[in-house]
Scaffold this active site. Structure first.
Site, mmCIF file in Angstrom:
data_model
loop_
_atom_site.group_PDB
_atom_site.id
_atom_site.type_symbol
_atom_site.label_atom_id
_atom_site.label_comp_id
_atom_site.label_asym_id
_atom_site.label_seq_id
_atom_site.Cartn_x
_atom_site.Cartn_y
_atom_site.Cartn_z
ATOM 1 N N LYS A 68 -2.279 -1.607 -3.804
ATOM 2 C CA LYS A 68 -3.142 -0.438 -3.755
ATOM 3 C C LYS A 68 -2.321 0.831 -3.814
ATOM 4 C CE LYS A 68 -6.070 1.853 -0.473
ATOM 5 N NZ LYS A 68 -6.475 1.967 0.884
ATOM 6 N N LYS A 118 0.858 -1.188 0.000
ATOM 7 C CA LYS A 118 0.000 0.000 0.000
ATOM 8 C C LYS A 118 0.889 1.230 0.000
ATOM 9 C CE LYS A 118 -3.601 2.303 2.656
ATOM 10 N NZ LYS A 118 -4.496 2.206 3.817
#
Ligand code: PBG
Length: 328
Positions: A250, A197
């Site tokens: 992400k 992330k």
């Protein structure tokens, strides 16, 4: 190798049926995960200004209606985010028996038992300072945060989560949550790790939706530097070794090379998160009449599949499900 004029790739593009026959990657409603934002109150269905079509929902008929629509469209998984009644330094509602996500889990299980229930496990929506963990001075204390995350995961499991998805980028979070779940007897509850992330500006609209902007500073001390890809492989392999059942990258669009790199290194199912800022940009341009929303969304999501994502978390899920139905 034979060449032109013998080889003519255009022969395979001549008709729709031919193109469908040789198509390499497909979107499938079963690979979509629909995010939901749940709030306290009654009869709440509040649209997020920067995310047209996405609403904060109260855990009553408002949530039921949304769940019914999702199920009717054939979508089989939701990812829950909660906005607590009050925030404090440790984010107490995060692991409260009657916390908002816990209430939503019970309600969804009652309404649609077969719909997969995933939960975001993080502190930022619940803490008064908006950071993804417990503070020590002005930095997030990694190991103190792990204890809280374990409690949150267990309380989600108890309320009916199928899969918990830790998103705080704490070192050791997967192992620690796995141990907490197993100790509490929840060894069949899975972990989808937000393993890779990035500290991304594409989360902007989400922070309005989830009321989770940090009160000071930013998240660069725990989320990844957008310039790094070798580090992504390290994060993914650590989480795999710690016991993650699924991995996530992400955001999605600016990181498709990372999706591909992780895909090639891990045998675990891979999820990518088509985040709020990606959604907001498409919506804004479509509203201005500058792009064809349907074609842009299908192209972007197909790109995520081509890069190697098995599943996609997306705010476009209902639209995509509708479009896939029309195409069938
Ligand atoms: C953190 C979390 C965030 C998102 C999902 N989980 C925000 C952040 O890290 O600041 C972003 C999702 C999106 O932008 O759609 N709990």
């Amino acid at each position: 190798m034979r060449e032109f004029p013998t080889v003519r790739p255009r022969r395979r593009r001549r008709t729709g049926a031919l193109r469908a026959l040789v198509r390499e990657h497909r979107l499938d409603v079963a690979s979509l995960i629909h995010p939901l934002f749940v709030v306290h109150g009654s009869g709440v269905r509040r649209e997020i200004a920067s995310m047209p079509g996405v609403h904060q929902l109260s855990v009553d008929a408002a949530l039921d209606r949304e769940v019914d629509e999702i199920v009717a469209l054939g979508i089989r998984a939701v990812l829950l985010f909660g906005l607590p009644a009050t925030k404090d330094a440790v984010g107490s509602e995060n692991y409260a028996e009657d916390g908002i996500v816990q209430q939503a889990l019970h309600r969804i299980r009652e309404r649609a038992p077969d719909l997969l229930r995933l939960t975001d496990v993080c502190c930022c929506e619940y803490t008064s300072h908006g950071h993804c963990g417990i503070l020590s001075g002005e930095t997030v204390d990694n190991d103190a945060t792990l204890e809280v995350l374990g409690q949150v995961a267990v309380s989600h499991a108890r309320a009916g989560a199928d899969i918990v998805a830790p998103s705080g980028m704490m070192d050791g979070m997967v192992l620690s949550i796995r141990d907490s779940l197993d100790d509490a007897g929840w060894n069949d509850v899975g972990i989808l790790s937000y393993a890779v992330k990035y500290a991304s500006a594409f989360y902007g609209p989400f922070r309005e939706a989830a009321d989770s902007a940090p009160a000071f500073g930013d998240r660069h001390e725990y989320q990844m530097d957008p310039a790094n890809v070798r580090e992504a492989l390290l994060e993914a392999s650590l989480d795999e070794a710690e016991g993650a059942d699924l991995l996530m990258v992400k955001p999605a669009l600016a990181y498709l090379d990372v999706v591909r790199a992780v895909r090639e290194r891990s045998t675990l199912p891979l999820v990518c998160y088509n985040v709020s800022g990606e959604y907001a940009m498409v919506k804004a341009a479509a509203r201005a009449g500058w792009i064809d929303e349907r074609r842009v969304v299908m192209e972007a999501l197909t790109g995520m599949r081509r890069a190697g994502a098995d599943a996609i978390i997306t705010y476009h899920a209902k639209d995509v499900a509708r479009w896939l139905e029309e195409e069938a």
